[in-house]
Design a protein around this motif. Sequence first.
Motif, PDB file in Angstrom:
ATOM      1  N   ARG A 219       0.830  -1.212   0.000  1.00 41.27           N
ATOM      2  CA  ARG A 219       0.000   0.000   0.000  1.00 41.27           C
ATOM      3  C   ARG A 219       0.860   1.256   0.000  1.00 41.27           C
ATOM      4  O   ARG A 219       0.530   2.241  -0.651  1.00 41.27           O
ATOM      5  N   ARG A 220       1.949   1.212   0.745  1.00 46.07           N
ATOM      6  CA  ARG A 220       2.867   2.368   0.774  1.00 46.07           C
ATOM      7  C   ARG A 220       3.422   2.619  -0.617  1.00 46.07           C
ATOM      8  O   ARG A 220       3.440   3.750  -1.111  1.00 46.07           O
ATOM      9  N   GLU A 221       3.879   1.558  -1.268  1.00 46.74           N
ATOM     10  CA  GLU A 221       4.456   1.697  -2.606  1.00 46.74           C
ATOM     11  C   GLU A 221       3.402   2.157  -3.620  1.00 46.74           C
ATOM     12  O   GLU A 221       3.690   2.998  -4.468  1.00 46.74           O
ATOM     13  N   GLU A 222       2.175   1.617  -3.520  1.00 49.54           N
ATOM     14  CA  GLU A 222       1.092   2.042  -4.412  1.00 49.54           C
ATOM     15  C   GLU A 222       0.786   3.529  -4.236  1.00 49.54           C
ATOM     16  O   GLU A 222       0.455   4.220  -5.206  1.00 49.54           O
ATOM     17  N   ALA A 223       0.902   4.004  -2.992  1.00 53.49           N
ATOM     18  CA  ALA A 223       0.633   5.418  -2.698  1.00 53.49           C
ATOM     19  C   ALA A 223       1.814   6.308  -3.074  1.00 53.49           C
ATOM     20  O   ALA A 223       1.692   7.536  -3.050  1.00 53.49           O
TER      21      ALA A 223
ATOM     22  N   ILE B  73       4.088  -5.537  15.040  1.00 51.81           N
ATOM     23  CA  ILE B  73       2.689  -5.506  14.618  1.00 51.81           C
ATOM     24  C   ILE B  73       2.116  -4.147  14.980  1.00 51.81           C
ATOM     25  O   ILE B  73       2.193  -3.727  16.136  1.00 51.81           O
ATOM     26  N   PRO B  74       1.558  -3.435  13.993  1.00 49.73           N
ATOM     27  CA  PRO B  74       0.996  -2.109  14.292  1.00 49.73           C
ATOM     28  C   PRO B  74      -0.245  -2.210  15.180  1.00 49.73           C
ATOM     29  O   PRO B  74      -0.999  -3.179  15.088  1.00 49.73           O
ATOM     30  N   THR B  75      -0.445  -1.201  16.000  1.00 47.06           N
ATOM     31  CA  THR B  75      -1.644  -1.130  16.821  1.00 47.06           C
ATOM     32  C   THR B  75      -2.843  -0.808  15.940  1.00 47.06           C
ATOM     33  O   THR B  75      -2.686  -0.403  14.772  1.00 47.06           O
ATOM     34  N   VAL B  76      -4.028  -0.924  16.489  1.00 48.33           N
ATOM     35  CA  VAL B  76      -5.241  -0.579  15.757  1.00 48.33           C
ATOM     36  C   VAL B  76      -5.209   0.905  15.370  1.00 48.33           C
ATOM     37  O   VAL B  76      -5.543   1.263  14.238  1.00 48.33           O
ATOM     38  N   VAL B  77      -4.770   1.740  16.287  1.00 50.52           N
ATOM     39  CA  VAL B  77      -4.676   3.178  16.000  1.00 50.52           C
ATOM     40  C   VAL B  77      -3.718   3.411  14.835  1.00 50.52           C
ATOM     41  O   VAL B  77      -4.007   4.174  13.909  1.00 50.52           O
ATOM     42  N   ARG B  78      -2.586   2.734  14.845  1.00 50.00           N
ATOM     43  CA  ARG B  78      -1.604   2.903  13.774  1.00 50.00           C
ATOM     44  C   ARG B  78      -2.150   2.395  12.451  1.00 50.00           C
ATOM     45  O   ARG B  78      -1.903   2.993  11.394  1.00 50.00           O
ATOM     46  N   LEU B  79      -2.919   1.302  12.470  1.00 48.28           N
ATOM     47  CA  LEU B  79      -3.526   0.796  11.238  1.00 48.28           C
ATOM     48  C   LEU B  79      -4.495   1.815  10.649  1.00 48.28           C
ATOM     49  O   LEU B  79      -4.532   2.008   9.426  1.00 48.28           O
ATOM     50  N   VAL B  80      -5.255   2.470  11.500  1.00 43.57           N
ATOM     51  CA  VAL B  80      -6.178   3.514  11.030  1.00 43.57           C
ATOM     52  C   VAL B  80      -5.388   4.662  10.410  1.00 43.57           C
ATOM     53  O   VAL B  80      -5.738   5.171   9.344  1.00 43.57           O
TER      54      VAL B  80
ATOM     55  N   ALA C 176      -4.090   3.564   7.037  1.00 43.63           N
ATOM     56  CA  ALA C 176      -5.178   3.527   6.053  1.00 43.63           C
ATOM     57  C   ALA C 176      -5.526   4.928   5.575  1.00 43.63           C
ATOM     58  O   ALA C 176      -5.749   5.147   4.375  1.00 43.63           O
ATOM     59  N   GLU C 177      -5.566   5.878   6.495  1.00 45.00           N
ATOM     60  CA  GLU C 177      -5.850   7.263   6.101  1.00 45.00           C
ATOM     61  C   GLU C 177      -4.749   7.792   5.187  1.00 45.00           C
ATOM     62  O   GLU C 177      -5.025   8.423   4.168  1.00 45.00           O
ATOM     63  N   LEU C 178      -3.501   7.516   5.536  1.00 47.48           N
ATOM     64  CA  LEU C 178      -2.375   7.986   4.742  1.00 47.48           C
ATOM     65  C   LEU C 178      -2.380   7.370   3.346  1.00 47.48           C
ATOM     66  O   LEU C 178      -2.119   8.053   2.350  1.00 47.48           O
ATOM     67  N   PHE C 179      -2.699   6.081   3.263  1.00 46.20           N
ATOM     68  CA  PHE C 179      -2.682   5.375   1.983  1.00 46.20           C
ATOM     69  C   PHE C 179      -4.010   5.468   1.240  1.00 46.20           C
ATOM     70  O   PHE C 179      -4.163   4.894   0.166  1.00 46.20           O
ATOM     71  N   ASN C 180      -4.972   6.176   1.844  1.00 49.88           N
ATOM     72  CA  ASN C 180      -6.289   6.355   1.237  1.00 49.88           C
ATOM     73  C   ASN C 180      -6.947   5.017   0.908  1.00 49.88           C
ATOM     74  O   ASN C 180      -7.394   4.769  -0.217  1.00 49.88           O
TER      75      ASN C 180
END
Length: 115
Positions: A20-24, A51-58, A61-65
């Motif tokens: 996702r990072r690379e796609e973004a 392993i990322p926390t739930v907050v970090r996953l959110v 996701a926001e950063l990678f749209n």
Amino acid sequence: MDKNAEIALAEAVGRNVRARREEAGYTQEQVAEALGLQREAVARVERGTAIPTVVRLVELAELFNCNVDALLLESSIRADDQARAMAMMLDGLSLRDRQMLVKGLQELAARLREK
């Protein structure tokens, strides 16, 4: 969850974060800066050693749209989650292409069961 399943999950989440990072179009440094982290923290997640926390996953996701479930569904070790991820992959394809993919998956699954 046993240790091997936990390791597999961490590695799969890391692969999805990296993809996702690379796609973004972001570098690890850019992601780290946007989230207030060190680059190595992003690298550890992508390698599956953290392993990322739930907050970090959110935040990711926001950063990678993308949706949070896009980071998790493809990473899940649960068969029903994996089936939903495959269903999402079929979305937008023609009937003929979907049928071709389903047939290919059936053949691959049959071969793998023979092993």
